[in-house]
Design an enzyme around this catalytic site. Structure first.
Site, short mmCIF file in Angstrom:
data_model
loop_
_atom_site.label_atom_id
_atom_site.label_comp_id
_atom_site.label_asym_id
_atom_site.label_seq_id
_atom_site.Cartn_x
_atom_site.Cartn_y
_atom_site.Cartn_z
N ARG A 234 41.26 72.38 -1.94
CA ARG A 234 41.84 73.18 -0.84
C ARG A 234 41.91 72.26 0.36
O ARG A 234 41.02 72.21 1.18
CB ARG A 234 40.96 74.41 -0.56
CG ARG A 234 41.48 75.32 0.53
CD ARG A 234 40.60 76.56 0.63
NE ARG A 234 41.01 77.45 1.69
CZ ARG A 234 40.58 77.37 2.94
NH1 ARG A 234 39.73 76.42 3.29
NH2 ARG A 234 41.01 78.23 3.86
N SER B 56 44.16 85.63 -4.65
CA SER B 56 43.21 86.29 -3.75
C SER B 56 43.56 87.77 -3.63
O SER B 56 44.72 88.10 -3.34
CB SER B 56 43.30 85.69 -2.34
OG SER B 56 43.19 84.30 -2.41
N LYS C 243 37.50 80.15 6.88
CA LYS C 243 38.87 80.66 6.91
C LYS C 243 39.00 81.62 8.10
O LYS C 243 38.33 82.66 8.13
CB LYS C 243 39.19 81.38 5.59
CG LYS C 243 40.63 81.84 5.48
CD LYS C 243 40.92 82.33 4.07
CE LYS C 243 42.25 83.06 4.00
NZ LYS C 243 43.41 82.27 4.40
C1 LIG Z 1 38.72 81.31 -5.55
C2 LIG Z 1 39.46 81.54 -4.30
N1 LIG Z 1 39.58 82.78 -3.85
C3 LIG Z 1 40.26 83.01 -2.70
C4 LIG Z 1 40.84 81.98 -2.01
C5 LIG Z 1 41.65 82.20 -0.78
O1 LIG Z 1 43.03 81.92 -0.99
P1 LIG Z 1 44.09 82.32 0.15
O2 LIG Z 1 43.94 83.76 0.40
O3 LIG Z 1 45.41 81.84 -0.24
O4 LIG Z 1 43.57 81.51 1.37
P2 LIG Z 1 43.54 79.92 1.54
O5 LIG Z 1 42.42 79.42 0.69
O6 LIG Z 1 44.84 79.37 1.07
O7 LIG Z 1 43.29 79.69 2.97
C6 LIG Z 1 40.68 80.69 -2.53
N2 LIG Z 1 41.20 79.63 -1.91
N3 LIG Z 1 40.00 80.50 -3.67
C1 LIG Z 2 39.11 80.40 1.32
C2 LIG Z 2 38.48 81.70 1.58
N1 LIG Z 2 39.07 82.84 1.21
C3 LIG Z 2 38.37 83.90 1.49
S1 LIG Z 2 36.95 83.52 2.30
C4 LIG Z 2 37.29 81.88 2.20
C5 LIG Z 2 36.42 80.83 2.76
C6 LIG Z 2 35.21 80.56 1.92
O1 LIG Z 2 34.50 79.52 2.49
P1 LIG Z 2 32.92 79.54 2.61
O2 LIG Z 2 32.37 79.46 1.23
O3 LIG Z 2 32.60 78.32 3.41
O4 LIG Z 2 32.55 80.79 3.33
#
Ligand SMILES: Cc1ncc(COP(=O)(O)OP(=O)(O)O)c(N)n1
Ligand SMILES: Cc1ncsc1CCOP(=O)(O)O
Ligand SMILES: [Mg+2]
Length: 490
Positions: A315, A384, A413
């Protein structure tokens, strides 16, 4: 169940001596192995299974036949041993010609045949030896009597790099000790290790036929022993899962399909290679955190895998495309050699260009049905979802799993609504797909997440708890241990 009882590591030159594919201008060396085993007319085990599994894993396999069995899915009807002199001729033919990366032994039905094998191995030393001490068929037929036990113990086991007995064989080698529990499997592995092999893998009955062959193929490609075991386990789990609905023969235990990954699932025209258990410890990298701690994506991924991550997502929100692509390609190589899937966040183009195992997309990223049509049936797609409706849509659109959260508040995020444990449970209970929880999860609260205890919840996805840390390896190991312990409690 696997119990890796070996404690010594392979020699330092293991990787260079067990060369993986090397390309020069005109020569391409293919990993090559030799199986010394019995023929199974039903083709579920023995030489035939070894040939198929090696072909499925891209490895060339030569074969020396020690015995011919009349066998089907119902059992072994009869066994014909080949004369030891003729086994020896076959061995000489291939050992004097090929450069095997690994030799594996299966059914060695008489002391005379073991003798000629040992004699040939002393004349033509091999780089690595896998010994599957085949004694009893799946159906219970004795394939090598107790007469071979002493030569196995005294002369074959001590020169093996790994031995892969099932529990019955382990018990026979140890003079009939009881092996019923995991603890007893561990103790048996330790006792067998004292007989001299470098590593011991004691198998339960579910997976006992194919594991030694699979190890052979992965070792030939240059994998470390632990990686080879992990890949073998993943392959067997997937093949068993694929094969559970196929009917071959009329017996109780038909063979499994080694070429499952080439086939389409008739229900969905998708390949069923995704294993939901891979969601157990899902490591999601973050470009800002890598920059902050001055580490490359590749180093972050290596450490997470070493610590026990079971799936990786890159990511990298701020990475330049060209640089990201190169790093993603390196990560694909690393993940593949460890049998760990690698997904790319958001960037379908990067996933396609580096041949990643799949992508993860959110509700405002490219629509899932379009992602599926671009990636084809074989890739993994995660989506998601915060609500049951989104989860249902993800399933309809052809996703493989959903990521649900943020479960807890997170700084990783921005502007991300928190759904809490209740929201997670609601999504899990409604979902037709496996779920991984995400958002604010770390060592201190991972157990509370897993304790919501719904069958669909397969694990946790974590960013800062692994990567906004000085030592990714230590944190991943700690989280892995915590999750393993929570599994016992649930
Ligand atoms: C395993 C997993 N779950 C949720 C997310 C979040 O994806 P998204 O809603 O597209 O947000 P971003 O990661 O793109 O900011 C994820 N990355 N992985
Ligand atoms: C990418 C994403 N999507 C939902 S929460 C999140 C952030 C998760 O990061 P962390 O494990 O540091 O809380
Ligand atoms: Mg996204």
């Amino acid at each position: 169940m696997y119990s890796l009882g070996g404690i010594r590591s392979l020699p330092a030159n293991w990787r260079s001596t067990t060369a993986s594919m090397t390309t020069t201008e005109s020569v391409r060396k293919v990993p090559q192995v030799l199986t010394v085993a019995g023929s199974d007319s039903g083709a579920g085990a023995g030489i035939q299974a070894d040939l198929k599994v090696c072909a499925a894993r891209g490895v060339y396999c030569a074969s020396v036949i020690t015995a011919v069995t009349a066998q089907n899915t119902r059992g072994v009807q009869s066994v014909h041993l080949l004369p030891p002199e003729f086994v020896s001729e076959q061995l000489k033919s291939v050992l004097s010609d090929f450069e095997f990366d690994v030799v594996k032994t299966g059914m060695l039905p008489s002391t005379e045949i073991v003798e000629v094998l040992l004699q040939n191995l002393s004349e033509f030393p091999v780089r690595a030896l896998v010994v599957d001490p085949v004694m009893v068929s799946t159906s219970g037929h004795v394939l090598a009597g107790s007469s071979v036990l002493s030569i196995f113990r005294e002369r074959l086991l001590p020169i093996a790099d790994i031995i892969t007995p099932n529990v019955k064989e382990a018990s026979a080698l140890l003079g009939g000790v009881k092996i019923e529990t995991v603890e007893e499997m561990r103790s048996a592995a330790k006792l067998l290790h004292e007989m001299g092999p470098r590593f011991v893998l004691v198998k339960d009955f579910k997976t006992f036929v194919e594991c030694g062959t699979l190890l052979l193929a992965e070792l030939a490609k240059g994998s470390s022993m632990l990686s080879a075991v992990k890949v073998a386990k993943r392959f067997v789990d997937n093949a068993l899962d694929y094969s559970k609905d196929i009917v071959i023969g009329t017996g109780k235990q038909g063979p499994f399909d080694h070429f499952f990954s080439l086939k389409k699932d008739p229900q969905s025209s998708r390949c069923s290679i995704f294993n939901p258990d891979d969601l157990f410890l899902y490591a999601v990298t973050d470009s800002r955190m890598n920059k902050k701690w001055n580490r490359s994506i590749v180093d972050a991924v290596k450490a997470a895998i070493e610590g026990g991550a079971t799936i990786i997502q890159l990511r990298e929100k701020e990475a330049e495309t060209r640089e990201f692509l190169e790093e993603a390609k390196s990560c694909v190589g690393i993940c593949r050699s460890h049998g760990v899937c690698l997904l790319i966040n958001d960037r379908i183009d990067i996933a396609l260009a580096c041949d990643a195992d799949g992508v993860h997309v959110g509700q405002s990223d490219m629509p899932v049905d379009l992602v599926r049509s671009l990636l084809g049936p074989d890739k993994i797609i995660g989506v998601s979802c915060k609500t049951p409706e989104q989860a249902h849509q993800a399933w309809k659109d052809g996703a493989d799993y959903i990521g649900s959260g943020g479960v807890f508040p997170t700084n990783t995020k921005a502007n991300n609504r928190t759904i809490g444990l209740d929201g997670l449970k609601t999504v899990c209970e409604a979902s037709q797909l496996p779920v991984v929880a995400i958002g604010g999860i770390g060592i201190s609260n991972a157990v509370s997440v897993m304790q919501i205890n719904t069958p669909n919840l397969k694990g946790v996805a974590v960013v800062s708890a692994l990567f906004d840390q000085e030592c990714v390896l230590t944190q991943t190991k700690k989280l892995h241990k915590t999750l393993e312990e929570s599994k016992k409690e649930v």
